[in-house]
Enzyme design. Sequence first.
Site, PDB file in Angstrom:
ATOM      1  N   SER A 156      46.871  48.423   9.603  1.00 36.44           N
ATOM      2  CA  SER A 156      45.665  47.592   9.552  1.00 36.44           C
ATOM      3  C   SER A 156      45.991  46.221  10.150  1.00 36.44           C
ATOM      4  CB  SER A 156      45.190  47.450   8.109  1.00 36.44           C
ATOM      5  OG  SER A 156      46.271  47.055   7.310  1.00 36.44           O
ATOM      6  N   ARG A 160      62.143  55.231   4.341  1.00 39.86           N
ATOM      7  CA  ARG A 160      62.380  56.574   3.807  1.00 39.86           C
ATOM      8  C   ARG A 160      62.973  57.434   4.909  1.00 39.86           C
ATOM      9  NH1 ARG A 160      62.596  54.888  -0.414  1.00 39.86           N
ATOM     10  NH2 ARG A 160      61.393  55.350  -2.296  1.00 39.86           N
ATOM     11  N   GLU A 185      68.547  63.282   1.403  1.00 45.68           N
ATOM     12  CA  GLU A 185      69.616  62.620   0.667  1.00 45.68           C
ATOM     13  C   GLU A 185      69.781  63.235  -0.731  1.00 45.68           C
ATOM     14  OE1 GLU A 185      67.770  58.695   1.123  1.00 45.68           O
ATOM     15  OE2 GLU A 185      67.573  58.576  -1.059  1.00 45.68           O
ATOM     16  N   HIS A 187      71.558  54.589   0.128  1.00 48.32           N
ATOM     17  CA  HIS A 187      70.299  54.133  -0.481  1.00 48.32           C
ATOM     18  C   HIS A 187      70.520  52.960  -1.453  1.00 48.32           C
ATOM     19  CE1 HIS A 187      65.977  55.591  -1.573  1.00 48.32           C
ATOM     20  NE2 HIS A 187      66.081  54.284  -1.637  1.00 48.32           N
ATOM     21  N   GLY A 233      69.125  49.849  -1.002  1.00 52.41           N
ATOM     22  CA  GLY A 233      68.124  48.796  -0.776  1.00 52.41           C
ATOM     23  C   GLY A 233      67.894  47.868  -1.954  1.00 52.41           C
TER      24      GLY A 233
END
Length: 323
Positions: free
Chosen positions: A181, A242, A271, A289, A291
Amino acid sequence: MARPRIFVTRRLPAAVEAKLSERFDVTINTSDRQLGTEDLREAVRRFDGVLPTVTDRFSPETLDVGRSHARILANYGVGYSHIDIASVARHGITVTNTPDVLSECTADLAMTLMLMVARRAGEGEREIRAGAWTGWRPTHLVGTRVSGKTLGIIGFGRIGQAVAHRARLGFGMEILVYNRSPVSPGTLKTYGATQVESIDALLPLCDFVSLHCPGGAENRHLIDGRRLDLMRPEAFLINTARGEVVDEAALAQALMFETIGGAALDVFDREPRINPQLRDCDNLVMLPHLGSATREAREAMGFRALDNLTDFFAGREPRDKVA
Ligand code: 8YV
């Protein structure tokens, strides 16, 4: 009145587990092993609410447990592509997530990956640990300058904006964004960013491309072989979103044939299994992973899930209701 019974699928920070147990009748998967479909079905069937994570796949089959079932999945994490949203709607189950509280730390990790891959930090570390470093020389592990380069951000939500903030103010990068958007002119101005109308138009312009869009079927292989070909031959791809967003087989090809400069991944399609082709790529940095993996973020995520559960069982709309 009996306290709602909540099933927690993984161990959580101690302070979060303690607070959860004060408010709810809590059962925790203390083995902390990934649960299978049958375990999750059992949890949905037997408890009033479930507090799951990214490792729990709620497929249509998992959620179809009969008439009596949990009324809320209070997901621990911002992404929820592991939960089949059409099915939760059908069963009248509420889903919440934990946004905001992990944005800064996830953005920090995206910057970590960007710097690591551009400056060949993974290769250097592996070399030292292998006892293979023969000493300083002008041509040794020469990488790519980050400062002042052009960064393309795909998905300009909270985490994408936190990355733009760091890259712009810390590294003087030019920021281009693709977002489904339109982004408001005020927001673009805050980050000195320019919105580009399509991913295909963005990719050829960037030295670095960082993914911050949701996962799920809609964005599966958003970055495929064709789009990797649109990247500059010296550009780097960073994925903290992802795993399914990137076609890993196509990425491995691009890395092996050096049609892009390198890549850095914190997330993987299946994963914790890693596509073996990826392991062979030296110009690839991989993290498991991480993050949101800071004490601060992981506690705040837990308290946010707790707030969502508290509101839900008090009859209020949870602030982070996503379905
Ligand atoms: C979480 C994440 O730690 O929040 C997310 O969406 O990707 C991670 O940072 C993980 O999903 C926990 O469920």
